[in-house]
Structure formats: structure tokens, C-alpha cells
Design a protein around this motif. Structure first.
Motif, PDB file in Angstrom:
ATOM      1  N   VAL A 152      -6.222  -1.010   6.539  1.00 12.25           N
ATOM      2  CA  VAL A 152      -6.381   0.254   5.814  1.00 12.25           C
ATOM      3  C   VAL A 152      -6.523   1.408   6.809  1.00 12.25           C
ATOM      4  CG1 VAL A 152      -7.948   1.574   4.364  1.00 12.25           C
ATOM      5  CG2 VAL A 152      -7.402  -0.774   3.768  1.00 12.25           C
ATOM      6  N   MET A 205       0.830  -1.209   0.000  1.00  8.65           N
ATOM      7  CA  MET A 205       0.000   0.000   0.000  1.00  8.65           C
ATOM      8  C   MET A 205       0.860   1.254   0.000  1.00  8.65           C
ATOM      9  SD  MET A 205      -2.528  -1.576   2.818  1.00  8.65           S
ATOM     10  CE  MET A 205      -3.568  -0.216   3.253  1.00  8.65           C
ATOM     11  N   VAL A 225      -5.475  -1.285  -4.911  1.00 10.66           N
ATOM     12  CA  VAL A 225      -4.965   0.056  -4.640  1.00 10.66           C
ATOM     13  C   VAL A 225      -4.881   0.871  -5.932  1.00 10.66           C
ATOM     14  CG1 VAL A 225      -2.969   1.365  -3.836  1.00 10.66           C
ATOM     15  CG2 VAL A 225      -3.697  -0.656  -2.588  1.00 10.66           C
ATOM     16  N   ALA A 258     -13.500   1.686   4.314  1.00 10.25           N
ATOM     17  CA  ALA A 258     -12.837   0.473   3.838  1.00 10.25           C
ATOM     18  C   ALA A 258     -13.756  -0.738   3.933  1.00 10.25           C
ATOM     19  CB  ALA A 258     -11.560   0.223   4.635  1.00 10.25           C
ATOM     20  N   LEU A 284      -6.001   4.126  -0.385  1.00 11.78           N
ATOM     21  CA  LEU A 284      -5.740   3.019   0.529  1.00 11.78           C
ATOM     22  C   LEU A 284      -6.906   2.042   0.587  1.00 11.78           C
ATOM     23  CD1 LEU A 284      -4.040   4.731   3.582  1.00 11.78           C
ATOM     24  CD2 LEU A 284      -2.974   3.352   1.826  1.00 11.78           C
ATOM     25  N   ILE A 285      -8.139   2.551   0.467  1.00 10.53           N
ATOM     26  CA  ILE A 285      -9.287   1.658   0.676  1.00 10.53           C
ATOM     27  C   ILE A 285      -9.336   0.559  -0.375  1.00 10.53           C
ATOM     28  CG2 ILE A 285     -10.651   3.436   1.852  1.00 10.53           C
ATOM     29  CD1 ILE A 285     -12.414   3.541  -0.662  1.00 10.53           C
ATOM     30  N   ARG A 295      -2.473   9.209   0.893  1.00 14.27           N
ATOM     31  CA  ARG A 295      -2.871   8.414   2.057  1.00 14.27           C
ATOM     32  C   ARG A 295      -3.614   9.243   3.092  1.00 14.27           C
ATOM     33  NH1 ARG A 295       2.165   5.836   1.375  1.00 14.27           N
ATOM     34  NH2 ARG A 295       3.223   6.920   3.047  1.00 14.27           N
TER      35      ARG A 295
END
Lengths: 376, 77
Positions: free
Chosen positions: A336, A186, A303, A353, A320-321, A195
Motif C-alpha cells: 500500500v 488496487m 479497497v 495501512a 488504498l489502505i 491514490r
């Protein structure tokens, strides 16, 4: 003296083979990971103990008529245990976050790329001498990338029962290792600015929408992908019991007692597949490697898809999710959230997430249905 | 070796078709969720009408306090 000799001939010491000892060691390792490290203890503990039981010489647990043989024969060969677990997971799943932000379904879809890329990888591994995976074997191995234990066991029991032990162990081990495997990928694929993107609060979802959702999913599966109906159907039954609110007793049973009982036997039965003869093969090594690759590719694909959505939405989606798109509920969503908090201390991504996370469950069930339809 | 390359082509076909199907299936679902959301809009959570807050009821009007204070002063004076 003769009695003593007869007794000696019946002891474990006289009959141990190196492979069995080694597999008992593997069983102990699984127990250690479950008890001391807290990795997926609900499954690794019964699987580890099952592995020890399965390798006891002269005990006959795994021979026809033995307890483990029955557990496997009744529950896994027929596909019943993974399906019952799936019903329980359905009853435990809240689709609210997904219904509020349905676009996250695309993330759950993208993360399934890990499955199909690994299919290619498993076939390519045949170039290495010693590996001979058929297409069905490859499909069963690839589903590890779906990061969904019951789906992996269900598909393996249908397509490649010989490899089931290794596939199940790989699937659950990697799910337990999500907090170690995912964050580096990630962080590699996102910038700190991405992020720390905060996402809008999710809207309220009405009860009626939540009730219609499982019915709609089943309807679509019936129309387009009947091969996935065992998985999706049981999942939606569990979810409908939860959301309808009229069968709380059934919903609670599916979420607690039933899923717990089945988990015990599922773990034991999978452990019974860890006998020395079936597990200690070069293929197992290949499966463990391919599983890790599948997982990593799935995470990366999720990602990257989220990055694309971020660009298209003008920076409203935190990339990130996407990593939560590989099911592994709710571990992946928690990871996440944690990585998001590291970038921005006030950024709580957990609910956001959860959407891709449960979408991943649906996505892997659909992918499993596709593989079953094509190869089954 | 040819068989492996054949298999690879097969696997590639399954990969493309599989990803396509997963995306189509879930996209149809997105549309479905959208339609359902339109048909049954989330009930507007009726915010309880500004209840007279307990603090407000306890607090006395400053003018009233001033009047009482001055009255007491005048009475004592």
C-alpha cells in the motif's frame, strides 16, 4: 553379488516413482523461490526441503515413527504449532495504529469477504467433473483468502487435514506474491486522485489503551465466539506480554526463539504433506486457483470498503489502505505504501495501512472461528 | 446436481452469516476502543518548556555589540 543386489534394492534410484520425482521438483521450486527470489524464505525453505524429504523412497520420514510424521502428529494435527506462531505474531504486533484509528477495523472485516466468496466458489467448482469438495473442504480452502498462514494451517488441520499441504503451500505462496497480485487490483479500483490522498497523522496511543486492547478482544471472543478463542486467545496473550512491559523476557522469547523453532518444524511438517500421493491430485490445482481468487476478491473488497469510507468521510481516507485488510502482515501494508508513493511522492501510508493490516489478522481469526463454529 | 445447488444455498447462508458476524464483532470492538479511549485519554505529552536554546545564549545582543564596538573605537581614537 548378493550384497550388491541388496544394496541396489535399498537405493533411491531403484525405487523412484514418477510422482515422487515430480514432487521433489516442486520442493526444489519452493527452495528456488525462497533462496533466489526471497519469497517468504522463512517458511518456503523448510517446506521445500520437507517436500524433498517426504518423497525419498525407503527413507520412512513420513511413516509412523519417522521425524516428519512426529512433527506433523505432534504439532499440526493438534493445532499447537500454528497457535504458538500466532502467539509470536501477537507479540510482534503493535496495535497502536489500529487503536488510533479504530474505523480501520471495518476494512479488515470487509477484506474477509474473499474468504466467504471463495467458500461459494469452492462449492461451485463441484460442478466441474473431478472435483468433490465437501463443505468443510471448501471452508479450509476459502481461509486462504485470509492471507494468514497460521490461521489457514490451523483451520485446515481441523476441517480438511487431507488438503493441508496444498492449502498451506497456496497460502504462503500467495502471501509471498502479494506485491505482484495486489497492485493491479488496487490501481484498477481507484483513481490517481484517490491514490494521492494524504491522511491525517495518527494520534498518540497511551500504554494503558494498548494493555486493555488485547484483554478486550479476548473478552469479546469469550462472549461471542468461543470457537475462535484458540487463535485469538494465543494472539492476545502474545500481545499482552508485549504491551504490559513487565515480561520482556517472555515477550522476546515468543517473538524470536520460540517462533523460530516452531517455524522450522511447522515448515517441515507442512512439507511432509507434499508427498506425491497426497499432493498430485486434481484438487490441488483447484485449491491453487481458488486461493488466488480468494486473495483477489479480499483485496478488492477491502479497497471498495475503503472507497466507501473515503466518500463518507469527505475524502479523508485513502482507498488504498483497504487493500491491507487482507492480513499478510506487514507485506500488504508495504505494498500500500509503495503504490501510494507512486501516486504522490510525499504520501507515506505505511502507518495508516498498518491499522487495517492488523485488523485483517483479527478479522481472519474471527472468520476462522465462525467457520469452525458452523462446520467444526 | 440438486445436492450441489443445496450446498450452494448452504454456502451462501454461511457467507452472509459469516460476513455479518465478522462485521458485528469488529464493530463492537470499534465501540469498545472508543470507550477505552474516552476513559483513559492519551497522556498529553508535556512538551519540554522552551529550553533556552544554546544558540540564543551564545548570541550577544546586537545593541551590546554596537556599544562595545563604539567604545573600542572611542578608546582607540
Amino acid at each position: 553379488m548378493e550384497g550388491l543386489m541388496a544394496f541396489w534394492a535399498e537405493t533411491g534410484i531403484a525405487h523412484f516413482e514418477a510422482g515422487q520425482l515430480l514432487m521433489m521438483g516442486v520442493g526444489c521450486l519452493l527452495l528456488y523461490l525462497a533462496i533466489a527470489r526471497g519469497f517468504e524464505p522463512l517458511l518456503l525453505l523448510p517446506i521445500g526441503f520437507g517436500a524433498i524429504l517426504a518423497n525419498i523412497p525407503n527413507a520412512g520420514f513420513t511413516e509412523e515413527g519417522g521425524l516428519l510424521w512426529y512433527a506433523y502428529h505432534v504439532g499440526i494435527e493438534t493445532g499447537i504449532f500454528p497457535l504458538l506462531i500466532f502467539m509470536g505474531v501477537g507479540a510482534l504486533t503493535d496495535f497502536g495504529a489500529l487503536i488510533a484509528n479504530p474505523k480501520t477495523l471495518l476494512l479488515g472485516a470487509a477484506a474477509q469477504f474473499g474468504i466467504f466468496a471463495t467458500l461459494l466458489g469452492a462449492i461451485a467448482l463441484n460442478l466441474v467433473p473431478g472435483f468433490e469438495f465437501t463443505m468443510t473442504d471448501a471452508a479450509a480452502i476459502a481461509i486462504i483468502g485470509g492471507a494468514d498462514g497460521p490461521t489457514a494451517i490451523f483451520l485446515a488441520s481441523k476441517l480438511a487435514p487431507d488438503l493441508l499441504g496444498a492449502i498451506a503451500v497456496a497460502a504462503y505462496s500467495y502471501m509471498a506474491l502479494v506485491p505482484l497480485i495486489q497492485p493491479p487490483i488496487m490501481k484498477l479500483l481507484t483513481t490517481p486522485a484517490e491514490r494521492s490522498i494524504k491522511m491525517e497523522q495518527l494520534r498518540e496511543v497511551s500504554k494503558r489503551e494498548k494493555i486493555i486492547f488485547p484483554l478486550m478482544v479476548v473478552g469479546l471472543t469469550i462472549l461471542f465466539l468461543p470457537a475462535a478463542t484458540p487463535l485469538v486467545g494465543m494472539f492476545c496473550l502474545g500481545n499482552l506480554m508485549r504491551e504490559s512491559g513487565v515480561v520482556d523476557r517472555l515477550s522476546k522469547t515468543a517473538q524470536n526463539e520460540l517462533i523460530n523453532i516452531v517455524t522450522i518444524f511447522l515448515g517441515l511438517a507442512v512439507g511432509s504433506k507434499l508427498s506425491a500421493g497426497e499432493f498430485l491430485r486434481i484438487e490441488t490445482l483447484g485449491i491453487l486457483v481458488l486461493g488466488a481468487v480468494a486473495f483477489s476478491i479480499g483485496t478488492a473488497a477491502g479497497v471498495l470498503m475503503a472507497k466507501l469510507m473515503c466518500k463518507l468521510s469527505g475524502g479523508k481516507v485513502n482507498p488504498l489502505i483497504g487493500a491491507a485488510g487482507v492480513s499478510a502482515v506487514p507485506m500488504a501494508a508495504r505494498v500500500v505504501n509503495k503504490v501510494g508513493l507512486e501516486a504522490n511522492h510525499q504520501n507515506f501510508l505505511l502507518m495508516h495501512a498498518m491499522g487495517p493490516n492488523v485488523a485483517g489478522v483479527l478479522g481472519s481469526a474471527v472468520a476462522a472461528g465462525v467457520l469452525l463454529a458452523v462446520l467444526g | 446436481m440438486t445436492s450441489i445447488s443445496d450446498q450452494l444455498v448452504d454456502a451462501l447462508g454461511i457467507m452472509i452469516m459469516g460476513m455479518g458476524l465478522v462485521f458485528i464483532f469488529l464493530s463492537v470492538l470499534i465501540v469498545g476502543i472508543g470507550i477505552v479511549a474516552k476513559l483513559c485519554p492519551a497522556p498529553v505529552v508535556a512538551k519540554p518548556d522552551a529550553l533556552p536554546s544554546p544558540i540564543a545564549t551564545n548570541r550577544l545582543d546586537p545593541k551590546l555589540v554596537a556599544a562595545i564596538t563604539s567604545a573600542i573605537h572611542q578608546y582607540r581614537a
